[in-house]
Write an enzyme that holds these catalytic residues in place. Structure first.
Site, short mmCIF file in Angstrom:
data_model
loop_
_atom_site.label_atom_id
_atom_site.label_comp_id
_atom_site.label_asym_id
_atom_site.label_seq_id
_atom_site.Cartn_x
_atom_site.Cartn_y
_atom_site.Cartn_z
N GLU A 116 14.78 -31.56 -22.90
CA GLU A 116 15.47 -32.79 -22.48
C GLU A 116 14.85 -33.29 -21.18
OE1 GLU A 116 19.81 -32.45 -22.86
OE2 GLU A 116 20.00 -33.70 -21.08
N ASP A 136 15.91 -36.16 -18.32
CA ASP A 136 17.09 -36.98 -18.01
C ASP A 136 16.95 -37.94 -16.85
OD1 ASP A 136 18.72 -35.62 -19.81
OD2 ASP A 136 19.26 -34.10 -18.34
N GLU A 148 20.11 -39.95 -15.12
CA GLU A 148 21.55 -40.22 -15.18
C GLU A 148 21.95 -40.93 -13.90
OE1 GLU A 148 23.62 -37.00 -17.89
OE2 GLU A 148 23.15 -36.15 -15.93
#
Ligand SMILES: *[C@@H]1O[C@H](CO)[C@@H](O)[C@H](O)[C@H]1NC(C)=O
Length: 284
Positions: A107, A109, A111
């Site tokens: 993953e 990311d 955010e």
């Protein structure tokens, strides 16, 4: 497309090869949310706008919403323009990330943790390899991300992952497999975006709660660009060899010195037996 209806017929096969070869050499293309993405949750809270060029996600007390790319990719560059929830966005989290599926997932990311009115958003970045994360770096932005669209990009190739904001690199995660640090490079990933409520941890460790009288909260996405490699096809994307030049390294240094608010590499309380090997080795 009708061309692809019977790929086993020889005449279609030639045509198919032609399109496959063609698609490997295309320049970064503007995705269309109708064609290239699907809204996967939120029961109508996600809306495609501008004929597929834009998409809005909303969040209320009952649910957030989200979408994902239809295709999976192995390496590439992904650009998304976002305009974040304005005003009191404390407790909300807007995301733009890549992820594989299943156990031991990879993953990458981005955010965006909302905040009280007038307080800065936190841009949270992380990398998971084979299910293991704990590689967070967080930043405050040098502009108001709710006032206009800004471009957030993930470059992912076998040598490194680069996070960029308006084309300024804010973080580079290099491949240190030779030192035993897993690096995401064997699992294809989809692009995922969502707006959800995380007031149990997002704002000052969960002390500030979402103010539902301000709902619905809305975040806007647009101009999604994909310059990536589809699994199993030769790929000539320029992103495959993307690395920072001198200007990029200067810009990265500036962001890291002036705008970084958390770095797992410097968190000795959390990692008393020493931070991860890539922290010592990482040169820009
Ligand atoms: C919110 O604002 C405070 C005060 O400026 C800051 O310390 C914090 O990092 C900001 N971000 C979040 C997600 O709370």
């Amino acid at each position: 497309m009708a061309f692809f209806s019977n790929p086993k017929a020889p005449e279609n096969f030639a045509l198919l090869s032609f399109f496959v070869i063609l698609s490997c050499f295309t320049v970064p293309s503007l995705a269309n949310f109708h064609r290239d993405a699907e809204i996967t949750w939120g029961d109508g809270r996600g809306q495609i706008t501008e004929g597929g060029r834009g998409l809005s996600l909303s969040l209320d007390q009952y649910s957030g919403s989200g979408f994902q790319s239809k295709n999976e990719y192995l390496f590439g560059r992904f650009d998304m323009q976002l305009k974040l929830v304005p005003g009191n966005s404390a407790g909300t989290v807007t995301t733009f990330f890549l992820s594989s599926q299943g156990e031991g997932h990879d993953e990458i990311d981005f955010e965006f943790l909302g905040n009280a009115t007038g307080e800065p958003y936190t841009v949270h970045t992380n990398v998971y390899s084979q299910g293991k994360g704990d590689k967070e770096q967080q930043f405050h932005l040098w502009f108001d991300p709710t006032a206009a669209f800004h471009t957030y990009s993930i470059v992912w190739n076998p040598q490194r992952i680069i996070f960029l904001v308006d084309n300024s690199p804010i973080r580079v995660f290099n491949n240190h497999e030779s030192s035993g640090i897993p690096f995401p490079k064997n699992q294809a990933m989809r692009v995922y975006c969502s707006l959800w409520n995380a007031d149990d941890w997002a704002t000052q460790g969960g002390r500030v709660k979402t103010d539902w009288t301000k709902a619905p909260f809305v975040a806007y996405y647009r101009n999604f660009k994909i310059d990536a490699c589809a699994v199993g096809t030769p790929c000539a994307s320029k992103s495959l060899t993307h690395e920072l030049d001198a200007n990029g390294r200067n810009r990265l240094r500036w962001v890291q010195q002036k705008h970084m608010v958390y770095n797992y590499c410097a968190d000795v309380q959390r990692f008393p037996q020493g931070t991860s090997v890539e922290c010592k080795r990482s040169r820009f």
